[in-house]
Design a protein around this motif. Structure first.
Motif, PDB file in Angstrom:
ATOM      1  N   GLN A   1      28.708  27.419 -15.849  1.00 32.98           N
ATOM      2  CA  GLN A   1      28.711  27.524 -17.338  1.00 32.98           C
ATOM      3  C   GLN A   1      27.335  27.722 -18.011  1.00 32.98           C
ATOM      4  O   GLN A   1      26.218  27.370 -17.527  1.00 32.98           O
ATOM      5  CB  GLN A   1      29.553  26.278 -17.567  1.00 32.98           C
TER       6      GLN A   1
ATOM      7  N   ASN B   1      32.984  20.077 -17.899  1.00 37.38           N
ATOM      8  CA  ASN B   1      33.446  19.563 -16.745  1.00 37.38           C
ATOM      9  C   ASN B   1      34.593  18.732 -16.964  1.00 37.38           C
ATOM     10  O   ASN B   1      35.679  18.786 -16.114  1.00 37.38           O
ATOM     11  CB  ASN B   1      32.420  19.061 -15.925  1.00 37.38           C
TER      12      ASN B   1
ATOM     13  N   HIS C   1      27.694  20.221 -20.492  1.00 37.12           N
ATOM     14  CA  HIS C   1      28.059  20.591 -19.209  1.00 37.12           C
ATOM     15  C   HIS C   1      29.259  19.481 -18.513  1.00 37.12           C
ATOM     16  O   HIS C   1      30.255  19.820 -18.147  1.00 37.12           O
ATOM     17  CB  HIS C   1      27.118  20.793 -18.252  1.00 37.12           C
TER      18      HIS C   1
END
Length: 86
Positions: free
Chosen positions: A71, A56, A52
């Protein structure tokens, strides 16, 4: 300025090898809220948090312009198992 699906897709595919990608505009077309499902071999050996953070960082400019972003990230093997479960 709203973010569109094509811009997100291009940014992701430019940076990492994608096996499967789903992008859903959850804001009824205004580009303020997206949910993605991303499957990539580059996630192999990485924790969910590391995956993640990777996404990001990759999309930081786009995410900054959104109201919400979620996500789900999987390796190809994880995604195959998930699909098999139905």
């Amino acid at each position: 300025m709203p973010i569109d699906v094509i811009a997100l897709e291009k940014a992701i595919k430019r940076a990492i090898p994608v096996t499967h990608l789903e992008i859903v505009d959850q804001s009824s077309g205004c580009g303020d809220s997206y949910a993605i499902v991303l499957v990539s071999e580059s996630f192999q050996g990485k924790s969910t948090l590391a995956r993640h953070r990777m996404v990001n960082d990759l999309l930081k400019d786009q995410i900054a312009q959104m109201h919400a972003f979620s996500q789900k990230t999987y390796t190809p093997e994880q995604y195959e198992k998930l699909q098999a479960q139905g």
